[in-house]
Design a protein around this motif. Sequence first.
Motif, mmCIF file in Angstrom:
data_model
loop_
_atom_site.group_PDB
_atom_site.id
_atom_site.type_symbol
_atom_site.label_atom_id
_atom_site.label_comp_id
_atom_site.label_asym_id
_atom_site.label_seq_id
_atom_site.Cartn_x
_atom_site.Cartn_y
_atom_site.Cartn_z
ATOM 1 N N GLN B 6 -10.740 21.919 -1.365
ATOM 2 C CA GLN B 6 -11.793 21.624 -0.620
ATOM 3 C C GLN B 6 -12.171 23.088 -0.106
ATOM 4 O O GLN B 6 -11.595 24.235 -0.082
ATOM 5 N N TRP B 7 -13.538 23.125 0.257
ATOM 6 C CA TRP B 7 -14.120 24.384 1.101
ATOM 7 C C TRP B 7 -15.232 23.709 1.879
ATOM 8 O O TRP B 7 -16.051 22.673 1.837
ATOM 9 N N GLU B 16 -24.726 21.051 15.255
ATOM 10 C CA GLU B 16 -24.903 21.219 13.873
ATOM 11 C C GLU B 16 -24.122 20.396 12.875
ATOM 12 O O GLU B 16 -23.618 19.369 13.287
ATOM 13 N N THR B 17 -24.468 20.616 11.501
ATOM 14 C CA THR B 17 -24.093 19.574 10.591
ATOM 15 C C THR B 17 -22.795 20.190 9.901
ATOM 16 O O THR B 17 -22.783 21.208 9.409
ATOM 17 N N LEU B 18 -21.691 19.327 9.730
ATOM 18 C CA LEU B 18 -20.417 19.888 9.215
ATOM 19 C C LEU B 18 -20.497 19.296 7.744
ATOM 20 O O LEU B 18 -21.034 18.198 7.400
ATOM 21 N N SER B 19 -20.213 20.196 6.819
ATOM 22 C CA SER B 19 -20.524 19.994 5.681
ATOM 23 C C SER B 19 -19.180 20.571 4.800
ATOM 24 O O SER B 19 -18.816 21.593 4.800
ATOM 25 N N LEU B 20 -18.598 19.793 3.816
ATOM 26 C CA LEU B 20 -17.379 20.220 3.166
ATOM 27 C C LEU B 20 -17.212 19.528 2.048
ATOM 28 O O LEU B 20 -18.017 18.349 1.580
ATOM 29 N N THR B 21 -16.698 20.168 0.749
ATOM 30 C CA THR B 21 -16.752 19.717 -0.592
ATOM 31 C C THR B 21 -15.344 19.568 -1.105
ATOM 32 O O THR B 21 -14.621 20.741 -0.922
ATOM 33 N N GLN B 77 -16.598 16.251 -8.093
ATOM 34 C CA GLN B 77 -16.476 16.691 -6.677
ATOM 35 C C GLN B 77 -17.100 15.572 -6.016
ATOM 36 O O GLN B 77 -17.809 14.759 -6.363
ATOM 37 N N PHE B 78 -16.570 15.663 -4.575
ATOM 38 C CA PHE B 78 -17.344 14.745 -3.544
ATOM 39 C C PHE B 78 -17.414 15.383 -2.175
ATOM 40 O O PHE B 78 -16.680 16.502 -1.947
ATOM 41 N N SER B 79 -18.284 15.169 -1.426
ATOM 42 C CA SER B 79 -18.812 16.123 -0.370
ATOM 43 C C SER B 79 -18.787 15.076 1.000
ATOM 44 O O SER B 79 -19.112 14.045 0.986
ATOM 45 N N LEU B 80 -18.788 15.790 1.950
ATOM 46 C CA LEU B 80 -18.766 15.134 3.457
ATOM 47 C C LEU B 80 -19.759 15.760 4.015
ATOM 48 O O LEU B 80 -19.762 17.098 4.296
ATOM 49 N N LYS B 81 -20.922 15.178 4.941
ATOM 50 C CA LYS B 81 -21.852 15.738 5.869
ATOM 51 C C LYS B 81 -21.496 14.818 7.226
ATOM 52 O O LYS B 81 -21.686 13.512 7.178
ATOM 53 N N MET B 82 -21.514 15.622 8.289
ATOM 54 C CA MET B 82 -21.268 14.784 9.348
ATOM 55 C C MET B 82 -22.198 15.743 10.491
ATOM 56 O O MET B 82 -22.219 16.734 10.746
ATOM 57 N N ARG B 83 -23.250 14.866 10.891
ATOM 58 C CA ARG B 83 -24.385 15.381 11.743
ATOM 59 C C ARG B 83 -23.885 15.504 13.157
ATOM 60 O O ARG B 83 -22.989 14.663 13.609
ATOM 61 N N SER B 84 -24.744 16.398 13.740
ATOM 62 C CA SER B 84 -24.704 16.389 15.448
ATOM 63 C C SER B 84 -23.124 16.262 15.661
ATOM 64 O O SER B 84 -22.809 15.666 16.705
ATOM 65 N N VAL B 85 -22.464 17.321 15.420
ATOM 66 C CA VAL B 85 -21.037 17.676 15.774
ATOM 67 C C VAL B 85 -20.909 17.894 17.264
ATOM 68 O O VAL B 85 -21.883 18.577 17.812
ATOM 69 N N SER B 94 -9.562 16.736 5.886
ATOM 70 C CA SER B 94 -8.661 16.848 4.467
ATOM 71 C C SER B 94 -9.508 15.948 3.668
ATOM 72 O O SER B 94 -9.831 14.635 4.032
ATOM 73 N N CYS B 95 -9.511 16.300 2.159
ATOM 74 C CA CYS B 95 -10.001 15.401 1.274
ATOM 75 C C CYS B 95 -8.797 14.622 0.741
ATOM 76 O O CYS B 95 -7.846 15.247 0.705
ATOM 77 N N ALA B 96 -9.005 13.543 0.042
ATOM 78 C CA ALA B 96 -7.609 12.760 -0.626
ATOM 79 C C ALA B 96 -8.084 11.894 -1.606
ATOM 80 O O ALA B 96 -9.076 11.508 -1.649
#
Lengths: 110, 120
Positions: B6-7, B16-21, B77-85, B94-96
């Motif tokens: 992951q990164w 801000e928006t959290l972004s992980l892949t 691949q799969f990704s996570l975005k979380m807005r308005s942190v 962690s991805c799993a």
Amino acid sequence: QSVLTQPPSASGTPGQRVTISCSGSSSNIGSNPVNWYQQLPGTAPKLLIYSNNQRPSGVTDRFSGSKSGTSASLAISGLQSEDETDYYCAAWDDSLNGRVFGGGTKLTVL
Amino acid sequence: QVQLQQWGAGLLKPSETLSLTCAVYGGSFSVYYWSWIRQPPGKGLEWIGEINHSGSTNYNPSLKSRVTISVDTSKNQFSLKMRSVTAADTAVYSCARINMITFGGVIDYWGQGTLVTVSS
């Protein structure tokens, strides 16, 4: 607070048998299998028990799991110093339509 | 040998928006569910959500309004975005992999984790 309830701490002496409880409700433990994870400091959790009482390949038989109603337990027999770490229970929750965890139990080997 | 790598950005400002892949190596991507889980420093595990290869998702109700999980099957691949942190979102993310060997599935492989700190 966590949906599943675990004691924050547990302890035992080397060689002793220790149990860690996990309490839930009819929508999670009461109707779905329970899994247990072991997390060593600074590492990802490791699957210890799945489907209430099944051990993945490679997990020692010193670890065992059980479930009754809306509660589950993890038992560790022949306690060793290397067992001193954090343990989490988990299950699927039908009401939340999601995965829920216990708050974790820190096991100390005295 | 299954590996999840992951990164993403580790330091964010509030709002801000959290972004992980997470990239998956080894195993069959289409057979499993793929999940994001977080752990605040010194605290327990919290499930964020998960997705399958066809894009079907489940989210933690407490985070659902701010979270989007997406999948790119062409890249495994799969990704996570979380807005308005906010500072409350500071955690190791962690991805799993979710293995459906039992009803509800079990988490059998994890990524290395990314500490995301939200601070002004």
